[in-house]
Design a protein around this motif. Structure first.
Motif, PDB file in Angstrom:
ATOM      1  N   LEU A 276       0.844  -1.203   0.000  1.00 41.56           N
ATOM      2  CA  LEU A 276       0.000   0.000   0.000  1.00 41.56           C
ATOM      3  C   LEU A 276       0.880   1.253   0.000  1.00 41.56           C
ATOM      4  N   VAL A 277       1.888   1.238   0.869  1.00 35.61           N
ATOM      5  CA  VAL A 277       2.772   2.399   0.971  1.00 35.61           C
ATOM      6  C   VAL A 277       3.600   2.566  -0.308  1.00 35.61           C
ATOM      7  N   PHE A 278       4.050   1.457  -0.897  1.00 36.40           N
ATOM      8  CA  PHE A 278       4.769   1.549  -2.172  1.00 36.40           C
ATOM      9  C   PHE A 278       3.857   2.084  -3.279  1.00 36.40           C
ATOM     10  N   GLY A 279       2.546   1.953  -3.095  1.00 33.16           N
ATOM     11  CA  GLY A 279       1.582   2.492  -4.056  1.00 33.16           C
ATOM     12  C   GLY A 279       1.618   4.013  -4.155  1.00 33.16           C
ATOM     13  N   LEU A 280       2.305   4.678  -3.211  1.00 35.43           N
ATOM     14  CA  LEU A 280       2.445   6.139  -3.267  1.00 35.43           C
ATOM     15  C   LEU A 280       3.455   6.562  -4.342  1.00 35.43           C
ATOM     16  N   LEU A 281       4.281   5.589  -4.792  1.00 31.97           N
ATOM     17  CA  LEU A 281       5.376   5.930  -5.723  1.00 31.97           C
ATOM     18  C   LEU A 281       4.885   6.032  -7.160  1.00 31.97           C
ATOM     19  N   LYS A 282       5.566   6.878  -7.922  1.00 31.88           N
ATOM     20  CA  LYS A 282       5.215   7.053  -9.345  1.00 31.88           C
ATOM     21  C   LYS A 282       6.403   6.633 -10.214  1.00 31.88           C
ATOM     22  N   GLN A 283       6.116   6.416 -11.481  1.00 33.48           N
ATOM     23  CA  GLN A 283       7.162   6.101 -12.459  1.00 33.48           C
ATOM     24  C   GLN A 283       8.266   7.159 -12.373  1.00 33.48           C
ATOM     25  N   GLY A 284       9.503   6.719 -12.346  1.00 41.02           N
ATOM     26  CA  GLY A 284      10.623   7.661 -12.292  1.00 41.02           C
ATOM     27  C   GLY A 284      11.121   7.914 -10.867  1.00 41.02           C
ATOM     28  N   ASP A 285      10.330   7.542  -9.866  1.00 40.63           N
ATOM     29  CA  ASP A 285      10.767   7.739  -8.473  1.00 40.63           C
ATOM     30  C   ASP A 285      11.827   6.699  -8.099  1.00 40.63           C
ATOM     31  N   LYS A 286      12.566   7.014  -7.049  1.00 39.82           N
ATOM     32  CA  LYS A 286      13.593   6.071  -6.565  1.00 39.82           C
ATOM     33  C   LYS A 286      13.439   5.878  -5.058  1.00 39.82           C
ATOM     34  N   VAL A 287      13.727   4.665  -4.596  1.00 42.07           N
ATOM     35  CA  VAL A 287      13.615   4.323  -3.169  1.00 42.07           C
ATOM     36  C   VAL A 287      14.977   3.855  -2.666  1.00 42.07           C
ATOM     37  N   LEU A 288      15.374   4.332  -1.505  1.00 47.85           N
ATOM     38  CA  LEU A 288      16.580   3.812  -0.847  1.00 47.85           C
ATOM     39  C   LEU A 288      16.114   2.860   0.258  1.00 47.85           C
ATOM     40  N   ILE A 289      16.779   1.717   0.350  1.00 52.15           N
ATOM     41  CA  ILE A 289      16.316   0.687   1.282  1.00 52.15           C
ATOM     42  C   ILE A 289      17.505   0.091   2.022  1.00 52.15           C
ATOM     43  N   ASN A 290      17.336  -0.238   3.296  1.00 51.17           N
ATOM     44  CA  ASN A 290      18.496  -0.809   4.008  1.00 51.17           C
ATOM     45  C   ASN A 290      18.721  -2.265   3.600  1.00 51.17           C
ATOM     46  N   ASN A 291      19.914  -2.786   3.893  1.00 46.06           N
ATOM     47  CA  ASN A 291      20.343  -3.971   3.156  1.00 46.06           C
ATOM     48  C   ASN A 291      19.937  -5.331   3.707  1.00 46.06           C
ATOM     49  N   ASN A 292      19.285  -5.404   4.856  1.00 48.47           N
ATOM     50  CA  ASN A 292      18.641  -6.691   5.123  1.00 48.47           C
ATOM     51  C   ASN A 292      17.252  -6.418   5.652  1.00 48.47           C
ATOM     52  N   VAL A 293      16.311  -6.558   4.739  1.00 50.05           N
ATOM     53  CA  VAL A 293      14.898  -6.363   5.077  1.00 50.05           C
ATOM     54  C   VAL A 293      14.209  -7.707   4.882  1.00 50.05           C
TER      55      VAL A 293
ATOM     56  N   ASN B 206      15.797  12.037  -7.834  1.00 49.67           N
ATOM     57  CA  ASN B 206      14.486  11.369  -7.915  1.00 49.67           C
ATOM     58  C   ASN B 206      14.198  10.458  -6.711  1.00 49.67           C
ATOM     59  N   VAL B 207      15.073  10.503  -5.685  1.00 48.59           N
ATOM     60  CA  VAL B 207      14.780   9.713  -4.476  1.00 48.59           C
ATOM     61  C   VAL B 207      13.577  10.334  -3.774  1.00 48.59           C
ATOM     62  N   LYS B 208      12.517   9.524  -3.606  1.00 46.67           N
ATOM     63  CA  LYS B 208      11.275  10.035  -3.021  1.00 46.67           C
ATOM     64  C   LYS B 208      10.925   9.331  -1.716  1.00 46.67           C
ATOM     65  N   MET B 209      11.577   8.192  -1.484  1.00 48.65           N
ATOM     66  CA  MET B 209      11.216   7.428  -0.286  1.00 48.65           C
ATOM     67  C   MET B 209      12.426   6.671   0.245  1.00 48.65           C
ATOM     68  N   ILE B 210      12.480   6.603   1.594  1.00 52.88           N
ATOM     69  CA  ILE B 210      13.480   5.755   2.253  1.00 52.88           C
ATOM     70  C   ILE B 210      12.705   4.693   3.010  1.00 52.88           C
ATOM     71  N   PHE B 211      13.094   3.460   2.820  1.00 56.60           N
ATOM     72  CA  PHE B 211      12.392   2.375   3.508  1.00 56.60           C
ATOM     73  C   PHE B 211      13.386   1.690   4.437  1.00 56.60           C
ATOM     74  N   LEU B 212      13.125   1.795   5.742  1.00 56.47           N
ATOM     75  CA  LEU B 212      14.034   1.229   6.735  1.00 56.47           C
ATOM     76  C   LEU B 212      13.346   0.126   7.528  1.00 56.47           C
ATOM     77  N   GLU B 213      14.112  -0.901   7.859  1.00 61.68           N
ATOM     78  CA  GLU B 213      13.600  -1.891   8.798  1.00 61.68           C
ATOM     79  C   GLU B 213      14.621  -1.911   9.933  1.00 61.68           C
ATOM     80  N   THR B 214      14.211  -1.527  11.114  1.00 61.86           N
ATOM     81  CA  THR B 214      15.168  -1.480  12.222  1.00 61.86           C
ATOM     82  C   THR B 214      14.524  -1.888  13.538  1.00 61.86           C
ATOM     83  N   PRO B 215      15.086  -2.881  14.243  1.00 58.81           N
ATOM     84  CA  PRO B 215      16.230  -3.695  13.855  1.00 58.81           C
ATOM     85  C   PRO B 215      15.890  -4.504  12.596  1.00 58.81           C
ATOM     86  N   SER B 216      16.926  -4.776  11.806  1.00 61.95           N
ATOM     87  CA  SER B 216      16.704  -5.416  10.519  1.00 61.95           C
ATOM     88  C   SER B 216      16.523  -6.926  10.672  1.00 61.95           C
ATOM     89  N   ASN B 217      16.023  -7.497   9.616  1.00 55.52           N
ATOM     90  CA  ASN B 217      15.650  -8.900   9.590  1.00 55.52           C
ATOM     91  C   ASN B 217      16.517  -9.605   8.544  1.00 55.52           C
TER      92      ASN B 217
END
Ligand SMILES: Cc1ncc(COP(=O)(O)O)c(C=O)c1O
Length: 380
Positions: free
Chosen positions: A80-97, A133-144
Motif C-alpha cells: 500500500l505504501v509503495f503504491g504512493l510511488l510514481k514512475q521515475g521515483d527512486k527508493v533507498l532501502i536498508n540492506n537486510n529487510v 528522484n529519491v522520493k522514499m526511504i524504507f528502513l527496517e530497524t532492527p533489521s531482519n
C-alpha cells in the motif's frame, strides 16, 4: 492514559449503544443508506467497517498518531505504501529487510519504472550523493534477520530536508518499544501478524501516520486495492493488542536471557541481539527505543552441525514468522529470505550457517534446557 491502558481502552467508538465491553464484530459487507441524499460513515466494508475502524483507531492511539489503516497482511501494508510511488521515483532501502519486502522491491518496482538502491550502512549515508528522484526511504530497524539498527532520527531529518518520505517497518519492536513517528519518520508499517496479534493465528498489516494528505492517498489506495483486514481478524487483532505489553516484556526478558546464554556457550560463534552490550549498535538502540524485542540470530562454531541443532530442538518449532507466544527457529537463507539471490545473501551475511530464533513466552529455564540439549547433540 499510558500505553498499557490505551491498549485496553483505546480506539473506543460507538458500538450501537448496547454496552458491550468488547467492540463487536460487524459481519456485514454492506450498510443501509438512509436515503438517496443522505450518506453515512459506513457504506461498504472495503471502504470502511466499524470493527476495522476500531482497531485502526486503536493502533493510531497507541502510537500517539492521527491515523491507522488495517490491511490483510504485513505485505499488503508495505505494498500500500509503495503504491504512493510514481514512475521515475527512486527508493533507498536498508540492506537486510524481510524477504517478502525484498521480493516486492526486486521484482515489482521495475515493472512500474521505479528505481531502488540498497544502502549497506545507512547510518553513514551521505545524502549529498542521493539522486534527485529519491522520493522514499524504507528502513527496517532492527533489521531482519541480522538485527542491525538504523538511526531513524538522523536519517528522517536528512530525508525531510530533501522532501523524501521516511517509512519504517517497525514489526520487530512495535510501538510499545519504538515510535518512529516521534523520531521523525513519516509512515510506519507493521506485520501485525507478529507481536500485535501475538498468537500465530491471523495475518494482519498496519500503516500508521500523521499527515492528512498522505492518509487521504493511502485510504484511497486501501479502498482501491482492496486488501483490507476482515472484521473477524480486526476483532482478533484488537484482542491480541490488549496483552501486547505483557507479552513483549516477557519475550524480551527471555530473549536477553537466551542471548546471554548463547553468547557464553562454546558451541556458538556469533549472536546478534541489540540488547547485548557487545552488539555494534547497542547505544543507538538505547537512544531510539525502549526495548530490544524478542528476535535474535546466531551462527554455530565449525565443530557443530547447524541442521542437527535445529532438528534436535523440542520446544523451538522450525517455522517462519515470529511474535507469537511460542518459540520458533528458522533458517533465513532457505526460509524467510530465500527471495534474495545467493550472491546477495552471502554479501549481506545471510549465509547457510545463520539461524534466527523468535523467542516465545515459555519459562526461560525450559528454553535454556532445550537449547543446551540440542547444542550437545549437534556436536560433530
Ligand atoms: C519485518 C517484517 N515485515 C513485514 C513482514 C510481512 O508480513 P506478513 O507476513 O504479515 O505479510 C514480515 C513477515 O515475516 C516481517 O518479518
Amino acid at each position: 492514559m499510558r500505553y498499557e491502558s490505551i491498549a485496553i481502552h483505546g480506539g473506543k467508538t460507538e458500538d450501537s449503544g448496547k454496552g458491550a465491553v468488547n467492540y463487536p464484530v460487524y459481519l456485514s459487507s454492506t450498510f443501509i443508506q438512509p436515503s438517496l441524499e443522505e450518506f453515512q460513515e459506513f457504506a461498504y466494508t472495503r471502504g470502511g467497517n466499524p470493527t476495522r475502524s476500531h482497531v485502526e483507531k486503536l493502533v493510531a492511539d497507541l502510537e500517539g498518531a492521527k491515523y491507522g489503516l488495517a490491511l490483510a497482511s504485513g505485505m499488503a501494508a508495505t505494498s500500500l505504501v509503495f503504491g504512493l510511488l510514481k514512475q521515475g521515483d527512486k527508493v533507498l532501502i536498508n540492506n537486510n529487510v524481510y524477504g517478502g519486502t525484498w521480493r516486492y522491491v526486486s521484482n515489482i518496482f521495475s515493472l512500474h519504472g521505479i528505481e531502488y538502491e540498497v544502502i549497506a550502512n545507512f547510518n553513514e549515508y551521505d545524502f549529498e550523493q542521493a539522486d534527485s528522484n529519491v522520493k522514499m526511504i524504507f528502513l527496517e530497524t532492527p533489521s531482519n534477520p541480522l538485527l542491525e539498527v538504523t538511526d531513524i532520527r538522523k536519517i528522517s531529518k536528512a530525508a525531510k530536508a530533501r522532501d523524501i518520505l521516511t517509512v519504517v517497518d517497525n514489526t520487530f519492536l512495535t510501538s510499545y518499544f519504538q515510535k518512529p513517528l516521534d523520531l521523525g519518520a513519516d509512515i510506519v508499517v507493521y506485520s501485525a501478524t507478529k507481536y500485535y496479534a501475538g498468537h500465530s493465528d491471523i495475518l494482519a498489516g498496519l500503516v500508521v501516520l500523521n499527515d492528512d494528505e498522505l492518509y487521504r492517498q493511502l485510504k484511497f489506495l486501501q479502498n482501491t486495492y482492496g486488501g483490507i483486514l476482515s472484521p473477524t481478524d480486526s476483532f482478533l487483532l484488537t484482542r491480541g493488542i490488549k496483552t501486547l505489553s505483557l507479552r513483549l516484556d516477557k519475550h524480551q526478558k527471555n530473549a536477553l536471557t537466551v542471548a546471554k546464554f548463547l553468547k557464553a556457550h562454546p558451541a556458538v560463534k556469533d549472536v546478534y541481539y541489540p540488547g547485548l552490550e557487545s552488539h555494534k549498535n547497542y547505544d543507538l538502540q538505547r537512544a531510539q527505543a525502549t526495548g530490544d524485542g524478542g528476535v535474535l540470530s546466531l551462527r554455530l562454531q565449525d565443530g557443530w552441525d547447524t541442521s542437527k541443532f535445529a532438528k534436535e530442538l523440542k520446544i523451538f518449532d522450525l517455522a517462519v514468522s515470529l511474535g507469537g507466544v511460542e518459540s520458533l527457529i528458522c533458517h533465513p537463507a532457505t526460509m524467510t529470505h530465500e527471495s534474495y539471490a545467493k550472491e546477495l545473501q552471502e554479501q549481506i551475511g545471510i549465509d547457510s550457517k545463520l539461524l534466527r530464533l523468535a523467542i516465545g513466552i515459555e519459562h526461560e529455564d525450559d528454553l535454556l534446557e532445550d537449547l543446551a540439549n540440542a547444542l550437545d547433540k549437534a556436536k560433530l
